[in-house]
Scaffold this active site. Structure first.
Site, mmCIF file in Angstrom:
data_model
loop_
_atom_site.group_PDB
_atom_site.id
_atom_site.type_symbol
_atom_site.label_atom_id
_atom_site.label_comp_id
_atom_site.label_asym_id
_atom_site.label_seq_id
_atom_site.Cartn_x
_atom_site.Cartn_y
_atom_site.Cartn_z
ATOM 1 N N SER A 19 45.740 37.505 37.242
ATOM 2 C CA SER A 19 46.029 38.718 36.467
ATOM 3 C C SER A 19 45.667 38.571 34.998
ATOM 4 O O SER A 19 46.271 39.225 34.146
ATOM 5 C CB SER A 19 47.518 39.059 36.582
ATOM 6 O OG SER A 19 48.304 37.958 36.122
ATOM 7 N N GLY A 20 44.687 37.701 34.706
ATOM 8 C CA GLY A 20 44.158 37.673 33.352
ATOM 9 C C GLY A 20 43.338 38.922 33.096
ATOM 10 O O GLY A 20 43.440 39.907 33.838
ATOM 11 N N TRP A 22 40.098 39.433 33.513
ATOM 12 C CA TRP A 22 39.171 39.673 34.612
ATOM 13 C C TRP A 22 39.919 40.033 35.881
ATOM 14 O O TRP A 22 39.532 40.942 36.621
ATOM 15 C CB TRP A 22 38.298 38.439 34.803
ATOM 16 C CG TRP A 22 37.127 38.549 35.729
ATOM 17 C CD1 TRP A 22 36.737 37.618 36.634
ATOM 18 C CD2 TRP A 22 36.163 39.616 35.829
ATOM 19 N NE1 TRP A 22 35.597 38.030 37.294
ATOM 20 C CE2 TRP A 22 35.240 39.251 36.810
ATOM 21 C CE3 TRP A 22 36.020 40.842 35.172
ATOM 22 C CZ2 TRP A 22 34.165 40.076 37.178
ATOM 23 C CZ3 TRP A 22 34.952 41.665 35.530
ATOM 24 C CH2 TRP A 22 34.044 41.272 36.519
ATOM 25 N N LYS A 129 34.823 31.352 38.163
ATOM 26 C CA LYS A 129 33.622 30.740 37.582
ATOM 27 C C LYS A 129 33.957 29.320 37.132
ATOM 28 O O LYS A 129 34.717 29.124 36.193
ATOM 29 C CB LYS A 129 33.108 31.570 36.407
ATOM 30 C CG LYS A 129 32.551 32.936 36.812
ATOM 31 C CD LYS A 129 31.944 33.635 35.616
ATOM 32 C CE LYS A 129 31.235 34.913 36.024
ATOM 33 N NZ LYS A 129 32.163 36.002 36.346
ATOM 34 N N LYS A 214 26.306 29.694 34.647
ATOM 35 C CA LYS A 214 26.281 30.709 33.593
ATOM 36 C C LYS A 214 27.278 30.365 32.504
ATOM 37 O O LYS A 214 26.994 30.465 31.301
ATOM 38 C CB LYS A 214 26.578 32.076 34.186
ATOM 39 C CG LYS A 214 26.414 33.254 33.231
ATOM 40 C CD LYS A 214 27.655 33.668 32.477
ATOM 41 C CE LYS A 214 28.774 34.143 33.332
ATOM 42 N NZ LYS A 214 29.939 34.583 32.509
#
Length: 223
Positions: A19-20, A22, A129, A214
């Site tokens: 729930s950050g 993103w 990520k 990335k």
């Protein structure tokens, strides 16, 4: 695993683990998409929230009353069918699709908490990520951590996006890696919007590695 998932045509329950900024953006997208497809999905989307106190009030309480993540995504409303849950095991209970959106360093601990608590017919989708670093220093994909710990298959959703742009509904793209074409198309419908375009490919590992690299390239450029 995929066959078991396809055979059950009843409405699917989707949960978001994280729930950050993103995680909140993805919860918003998933919440709106499943709400518009009641024949295919349960309307409620549980979202795991690490409980914090904000001015003396639990963050989950704020999210569930104001429908906004005031700490990690202020200014962007969440759909009312996204429900903040402080217990990760409760969040994934009976879920058919588990969407993981956490910092990579927390994934091993979270997966250990969920061992034996997830339906074997479920499917995971990682938006994490980064790579897992084992005790011996070996690197591994987060999707492999999920597969080993939870004994479920795991698709991958990655893109060169940042949460504020997606929250503002700027046009963005992402790639969904899923070995099963039919399942990939179904997962696509819970993530794609008019501003967030999803392309499905079968190579899960490459999609995940590109997402991890990335971030490494971005950190190198900023240093």
């Amino acid at each position: 695993m995929f066959a078991a998932y396809k055979s059950n045509m009843s409405p699917k329950k989707v949960c978001v683990v994280g729930s950050g900024n993103w995680g909140s953006v993805i919860a918003k997208i998933v919440g709106l998409n499943v709400r518009d497809k009641p024949e295919s999905y349960h309307s409620t989307v549980p979202m795991y929230v690490y409980e914090e106190m904000i001015d003396g009030v639990p963050l989950t309480q704020i999210i569930n009353t104001k429908h906004e993540n005031v700490k990690y995504l202020p200014g962007f409303p969440l759909p009312t069918n996204v429900v903040a849950v402080p217990d990760v095991v409760k969040c994934v209970e009976d879920a058919d699709i588990l969407v993981f959106v956490l910092p990579h360093q927390f994934m091993t601990r979270i997966c250990k908490q969920l061992e034996g608590k997830v339906k074997l017919s479920a499917i995971g989708v990682t938006l994490v990520k980064g790579l897992d670093v084992g005790a011996n220093g070996e690197l591994d994909l987060i999707s492999n951590v999920i597969r080993r710990s939870l004994h479920i298959e795991c698709a991958v959703l990655m893109g060169a996006n940042v949460a504020p742009d997606v929250a503002k509904e700027d046009f963005c793209e992402a790639t969904l890696g899923c070995k099963n074409d039919a399942l990939g198309r179904q997962l696509k419908e819970i993530f794609q919007t008019h501003y967030f375009r999803i392309v499905v490919v079968p190579d899960e590992d490459t999609v995940e590695m590109c997402g991890a690299l990335k971030n490494i390239v971005a950190m190198g450029a900023a240093s």
